[in-house]
Design a protein around this motif. Structure first.
Motif, PDB file in Angstrom:
ATOM      1  N   ARG A  71      37.928  40.447   5.396  1.00 37.22           N
ATOM      2  CA  ARG A  71      37.119  40.377   6.617  1.00 37.22           C
ATOM      3  C   ARG A  71      37.867  39.679   7.745  1.00 37.22           C
ATOM      4  N   ALA A  74      40.552  42.041   9.087  1.00 37.80           N
ATOM      5  CA  ALA A  74      39.933  43.124   9.847  1.00 37.80           C
ATOM      6  C   ALA A  74      39.504  42.625  11.226  1.00 37.80           C
ATOM      7  N   ASN A  75      38.929  41.418  11.278  1.00 35.00           N
ATOM      8  CA  ASN A  75      38.544  40.838  12.564  1.00 35.00           C
ATOM      9  C   ASN A  75      39.759  40.598  13.443  1.00 35.00           C
ATOM     10  N   ASP A  77      42.606  42.281  13.326  1.00 35.43           N
ATOM     11  CA  ASP A  77      43.057  43.593  13.808  1.00 35.43           C
ATOM     12  C   ASP A  77      42.222  44.055  14.990  1.00 35.43           C
ATOM     13  N   ASP A  78      40.901  43.888  14.892  1.00 38.94           N
ATOM     14  CA  ASP A  78      40.033  44.296  15.991  1.00 38.94           C
ATOM     15  C   ASP A  78      40.310  43.495  17.246  1.00 38.94           C
ATOM     16  N   THR A  81      43.555  44.840  18.772  1.00 35.14           N
ATOM     17  CA  THR A  81      43.461  46.183  19.347  1.00 35.14           C
ATOM     18  C   THR A  81      42.522  46.240  20.543  1.00 35.14           C
ATOM     19  N   PRO A  90      44.303  52.096  17.066  1.00 31.96           N
ATOM     20  CA  PRO A  90      43.951  51.373  15.828  1.00 31.96           C
ATOM     21  C   PRO A  90      45.112  51.425  14.846  1.00 31.96           C
ATOM     22  N   ASP A 140      37.519  51.736   1.366  1.00 31.02           N
ATOM     23  CA  ASP A 140      36.860  51.577   2.663  1.00 31.02           C
ATOM     24  C   ASP A 140      35.730  52.574   2.849  1.00 31.02           C
ATOM     25  N   HIS A 278      33.200  45.064   6.845  1.00 35.17           N
ATOM     26  CA  HIS A 278      33.420  45.110   8.289  1.00 35.17           C
ATOM     27  C   HIS A 278      33.914  46.502   8.679  1.00 35.17           C
ATOM     28  N   SER A 280      36.011  48.289  10.744  1.00 34.42           N
ATOM     29  CA  SER A 280      37.150  48.032  11.611  1.00 34.42           C
ATOM     30  C   SER A 280      37.368  49.206  12.557  1.00 34.42           C
ATOM     31  N   LYS A 282      40.003  51.005  12.749  1.00 31.59           N
ATOM     32  CA  LYS A 282      40.626  52.138  12.055  1.00 31.59           C
ATOM     33  C   LYS A 282      39.604  52.939  11.255  1.00 31.59           C
ATOM     34  N   ARG A 284      36.349  53.153  12.066  1.00 34.04           N
ATOM     35  CA  ARG A 284      35.503  53.846  13.046  1.00 34.04           C
ATOM     36  C   ARG A 284      36.153  55.138  13.525  1.00 34.04           C
TER      37      ARG A 284
END
Length: 306
Positions: A71, A74-75, A77-78, A81, A90, A140, A278, A280, A282, A284
């Motif tokens: 998590r 992933a946060n 990375d977001d 980006t 992404p 995922d 989460h 992310s 990627k 989405r």
């Protein structure tokens, strides 16, 4: 020690089960990955991994920490980006599991388009028709046909697969053509079975005011879509197939359509992911891309009520 580098190294060791493989995917030396994990364990004062000469296993504390690390990464990375126009790019590793025929006939041929659009996404594609445990296997998302049985998952309906009934010429020469769907239940006719799946349940068929549910009897049952099709082509029984699986073989004469005056309900196609995972950037964009792809091949006929 860079804590995020150490977390990434630890997560990759858990996912690959090997310091060497983790180092290869991270483009680092094995020594560097080992040192990062050791420093992370020293900081946390807990053993995250059990190491033997043959393999690496995550400890109970390590497994719990791994879920939190996923998590956090992933946060991160977001956050990265979302800055300065990078939102359209992404990146990262995405683990997806899809049915084998869908992968072979639709998804994989279209992947050059996906990677041209999102070159920094690394896709780990599981290809199977088995029931994947999304949580335990750290996937995922999955794509599956048929109504979802696990109501705890988040899901999006991305397609409706039209279905037909087919047989090979060799089967029809040997067994004759069934005149009515009910013949598959009460005569010598046989179907190809599908283990543990929506194809293992009766199919509802309709003609004007008449409706019937048909399952049939089999001499062979399989748990893989490509093997299921191969069995039908070999004359081992009658098949229920999505149109995309039958089209090429129908055109070549390898399959013959049956009961063409009957209608079958389409098979819904879902993309599902864990409710606590989460979503992310990627994930989405993959969800949107595969929904767009299936809209070209098998659009949703009856969208769910909102």
């Amino acid at each position: 020690m860079d804590r995020f580098d150490a977390m990434r190294a630890f997560a990759r060791v858990v996912e690959t089960g090997s310091f060497t493989k983790a180092a290869d995917t991270l483009h680092m030396s094995r020594t560097s990955v080992t040192q990062l994990v050791q420093q992370l364990e020293a900081r946390l004062r807990v053993r995250l991994l059990n190491r033997t000469t043959r393999k690496v296993n995550v400890t109970a504390d390590g497994a719990a920490y791994y879920e939190r690390v996923l998590r956090l990464l992933a946060n991160l990375d977001d956050a990265e980006t979302s800055l300065s126009g990078a939102a359209s790019e992404p990146r990262g590793r995405l683990r997806v599991d899809v049915p084998s025929p869908l992968a072979r006939m639709i998804l994989i041929p279209a992947l050059p388009e996906f990677h041209a659009r999102y070159p920094d996404i690394q896709l780990d594609l599981g290809v199977s028709d088995r029931m994947v445990d999304i949580i335990d296997e750290k996937v995922d998302c999955v794509v599956r046909g048929g109504e979802l049985t696990d109501q705890s998952l988040m899901a999006r309906r991305i397609g409706d697969l039209p279905l037909g009934v087919y047989a090979s010429p060799s089967y029809l020469e040997r067994a004759g053509s069934p005149a009515h769907p009910g013949d598959l239940e009460i005569t010598h006719h046989r179907v190809v079975g599908f283990l543990g799946s929506r194809l293992g349940k009766p199919f509802a068929m309709h003609r004007r005011e008449e409706s019937i549910k048909v399952q049939g009897r089999y001499v062979l049952s399989t748990d893989d879509g490509n093997s299921y099709l191969a069995a039908g082509l070999a004359g081992l029984g009658i098949l229920w197939l999505p149109d995309y699986m039958a089209r090429e073989h129908l055109a070549s004469g390898e399959l013959v359509a049956l009961f063409e005056d009957w209608r079958l309900d389409p098979m819904p196609l879902y993309l599902a992911y864990p409710p606590n995972r989460h979503v992310s950037a990627k994930l989405r964009v993959f969800i949107e891309w595969i929904a767009e792809l299936m809209a070209r091949h098998a659009p949703v006929i009856h969208p769910p009520l909102s």
